[in-house]
Design an enzyme around this catalytic site. Sequence first.
Site, PDB file in Angstrom:
ATOM      1  N   CYS A 167      -2.235   3.536  10.948  1.00  0.00           N
ATOM      2  CA  CYS A 167      -2.100   4.785  11.707  1.00  0.00           C
ATOM      3  C   CYS A 167      -3.381   5.039  12.509  1.00  0.00           C
ATOM      4  CB  CYS A 167      -1.747   5.956  10.797  1.00  0.00           C
ATOM      5  SG  CYS A 167      -2.893   6.229   9.445  1.00  0.00           S
TER       6      CYS A 167
ATOM      7  N   ASP B 256       1.290  -1.411   5.016  1.00  0.00           N
ATOM      8  CA  ASP B 256       0.864  -0.202   5.736  1.00  0.00           C
ATOM      9  C   ASP B 256      -0.583   0.021   5.305  1.00  0.00           C
ATOM     10  OD1 ASP B 256       1.187   2.140   7.281  1.00  0.00           O
ATOM     11  OD2 ASP B 256       1.640   3.318   5.486  1.00  0.00           O
TER      12      ASP B 256
ATOM     13  N   ASP C 169      -4.404  -4.078  -7.267  1.00  0.00           N
ATOM     14  CA  ASP C 169      -5.018  -4.383  -5.981  1.00  0.00           C
ATOM     15  C   ASP C 169      -4.166  -5.470  -5.316  1.00  0.00           C
ATOM     16  OD1 ASP C 169      -6.533  -5.387  -3.873  1.00  0.00           O
ATOM     17  OD2 ASP C 169      -8.433  -5.011  -4.895  1.00  0.00           O
TER      18      ASP C 169
ATOM     19  N   LYS D 141       7.301   5.346   3.038  1.00  0.00           N
ATOM     20  CA  LYS D 141       7.922   4.096   3.476  1.00  0.00           C
ATOM     21  C   LYS D 141       8.600   3.383   2.294  1.00  0.00           C
ATOM     22  CE  LYS D 141       4.479   3.901   7.087  1.00  0.00           C
ATOM     23  NZ  LYS D 141       3.613   4.953   6.512  1.00  0.00           N
TER      24      LYS D 141
ATOM     25  N   CYS E 296       0.894  -1.173   0.000  1.00  0.00           N
ATOM     26  CA  CYS E 296       0.000   0.000   0.000  1.00  0.00           C
ATOM     27  C   CYS E 296       0.917   1.203   0.000  1.00  0.00           C
ATOM     28  CB  CYS E 296      -0.899  -0.033   1.232  1.00  0.00           C
ATOM     29  SG  CYS E 296      -2.049  -1.419   1.224  1.00  0.00           S
TER      30      CYS E 296
HETATM   31  C1  LIG Z   1      -1.998   4.327   4.647  1.00  0.00           C
HETATM   32  S1  LIG Z   1      -1.848   4.681   2.975  1.00  0.00           S
HETATM   33  C2  LIG Z   1      -0.197   4.191   2.654  1.00  0.00           C
HETATM   34  C3  LIG Z   1       0.846   5.224   2.973  1.00  0.00           C
HETATM   35  C4  LIG Z   1       2.216   4.818   2.447  1.00  0.00           C
HETATM   36  N1  LIG Z   1       2.615   3.497   2.918  1.00  0.00           N
HETATM   37  C5  LIG Z   1       3.305   5.797   2.799  1.00  0.00           C
HETATM   38  O1  LIG Z   1       4.103   5.545   3.684  1.00  0.00           O
HETATM   39  O2  LIG Z   1       3.353   6.855   2.177  1.00  0.00           O
HETATM   40  C6  LIG Z   1      -2.728   3.354   2.260  1.00  0.00           C
HETATM   41  C7  LIG Z   1      -2.620   3.264   0.734  1.00  0.00           C
HETATM   42  O3  LIG Z   1      -3.108   1.997   0.344  1.00  0.00           O
HETATM   43  C8  LIG Z   1      -3.782   2.117  -0.876  1.00  0.00           C
HETATM   44  N2  LIG Z   1      -4.638   0.921  -0.966  1.00  0.00           N
HETATM   45  C9  LIG Z   1      -5.825   0.694  -0.345  1.00  0.00           C
HETATM   46  N3  LIG Z   1      -6.280  -0.529  -0.623  1.00  0.00           N
HETATM   47  C10 LIG Z   1      -5.351  -1.107  -1.442  1.00  0.00           C
HETATM   48  C11 LIG Z   1      -5.271  -2.385  -2.077  1.00  0.00           C
HETATM   49  N4  LIG Z   1      -6.222  -3.296  -1.927  1.00  0.00           N
HETATM   50  N5  LIG Z   1      -4.197  -2.619  -2.844  1.00  0.00           N
HETATM   51  C12 LIG Z   1      -3.222  -1.696  -3.019  1.00  0.00           C
HETATM   52  N6  LIG Z   1      -3.256  -0.474  -2.448  1.00  0.00           N
HETATM   53  C13 LIG Z   1      -4.316  -0.188  -1.664  1.00  0.00           C
HETATM   54  C14 LIG Z   1      -4.497   3.428  -0.749  1.00  0.00           C
HETATM   55  O4  LIG Z   1      -4.829   3.954  -2.030  1.00  0.00           O
HETATM   56  C15 LIG Z   1      -3.462   4.262  -0.028  1.00  0.00           C
HETATM   57  O5  LIG Z   1      -2.641   4.944  -0.933  1.00  0.00           O
END
Ligand SMILES: C[S@@+](CC[C@H](N)C(=O)[O-])C[C@H]1O[C@@H](n2cnc3c(N)ncnc32)[C@H](O)[C@@H]1O
Length: 443
Positions: free
Chosen positions: A373, A320, A304, A263, A257
């Site tokens: 978070c 994350d 995904d 990260k 994610c």
């Molecule tokens: C908490 S943020 C991540 C922040 C990132 N790790 C950072 O440190 O900058 C969660 C991210 O997961 C993505 N996301 C949500 N569901 C997902 C999935 N099933 N597969 C891939 N990405 C996903 C969202 O679009 C979002 O950008």
Amino acid sequence: MARASNYRARPEAAGWQSRLAAAQLVWAAMARGEDLETAMGSSPAFRSLSGADRGFARAIASAALRAVGRIDWALGGMVQRPLADIEPPVLALLRVGAAQLWLMKVAEHAAVSATVEAAAHWDIARRGGGLINAVLRRAAREAEAFDGSPAEAVWPDWLAAKLKSALGVDRAQAMALLQLEEPTIDLTLRDADDASGWAEKLGGELLPNGTIRLGDGAGLVDLPGYAEGAWWVQDVAASLPVTLLGDVRGLAVADLCAAPGGKAMQLAARGARLSAVEMSAQRIERLRENATRTGLSMELVQADARTWRPPVLLDAVLLDAPCSALGVIRRHPEGVWRRDPKDFARYPTVQRALVDAAAEMLRRGGTLVYSVCTPSPEEGRDVVEAAIAGGAWKRLPFAAGEAPGFDHSLTPEGDLLTAPAASTADAPQTQCDVFFIARLERI
Ligand SMILES: C[S@@+](CC[C@H](N)C(=O)[O-])C[C@H]1O[C@@H](n2cnc3c(N)ncnc32)[C@H](O)[C@@H]1O
């Protein structure tokens, strides 16, 4: 008494225009559900300001929105009728006036008369001038009214109850007090070698884990190292999940994610062979920009993560996960007033599906760091316990010293739950976002 220490007092500050702009921002946020950034674009009064007046209007609005629950609690004792019965623009002006008096220490004559005058220049608030004048005069006399409000009144009742239950009363209170302050800006360095040299160059404070903390974010892009991507903005707590993955040099790693990429950049900077997976097309562009600015190499995969699988089994995964984000509300405190806790019920399902997907990506003995978070146990501890109960994982508890400066955040199970602490005198890193972090081994 906790004061918002980083507001700059401006006792003789300019006129009604900045108060009108601030009130329009507060009104747009609280009555129309806009976030502060959107409101700054939609308020005609704010857009017409420039320079110091614009900065002052923003500072008033920000102070009012950070503390709005407590301001309302204190104003409630000064108005004969329920605040909900007051016209929203008039209430916005009252909040703006109270923030100046109680939080920013603007002199009474400037705060009250300019705010009353602002009402006269706003058609939908004009009739409230008398009420605003009377209430703000009283607010100036009763300067202690704000300090007498409970710290956790900065949040809606449901949220205060949730945070107290998840963090305990003391840490929830510290979190509530920290919300009154504009967040400091934390930076993560691309190359950890010369952290103290960078701290000096940037005029920041070096925290025990290597994060550099700046007082505020003014002029960030003009600071040394920005253009060449020597650092990026990342809260100290947000930097810990990658630290806790250990030495990743040369390992095949996926960040499931990944956007906007704080990260992922840490992982790439530490030498991981990284696949950065992100579902959102819009957000992966931000990740691409960040990777380009820092010159860090990673494979970007728009997919995904529940269904994506790497071509070969991986050594490590960082997950994350998307979550309720209750641990970062101080960054957008206005947002909590329009949130419905029922919406959070969907997160554990997605989080569990992502952990199950990670199990299919890792080789036996491979490591998963799971982070969210939020302090909500349903999105942190319970997800991890369910995964372990499923038989594919065992917990690799964190040892003291692995997250420098955060030993006090270790849970009895060996996970980490970072949170602001009541005493920050000798532990600046305890002014941080709230993250739950656990480490599991694929068995
Ligand atoms: C908490 S943020 C991540 C922040 C990132 N790790 C950072 O440190 O900058 C969660 C991210 O997961 C993505 N996301 C949500 N569901 C997902 C999935 N099933 N597969 C891939 N990405 C996903 C969202 O679009 C979002 O950008």
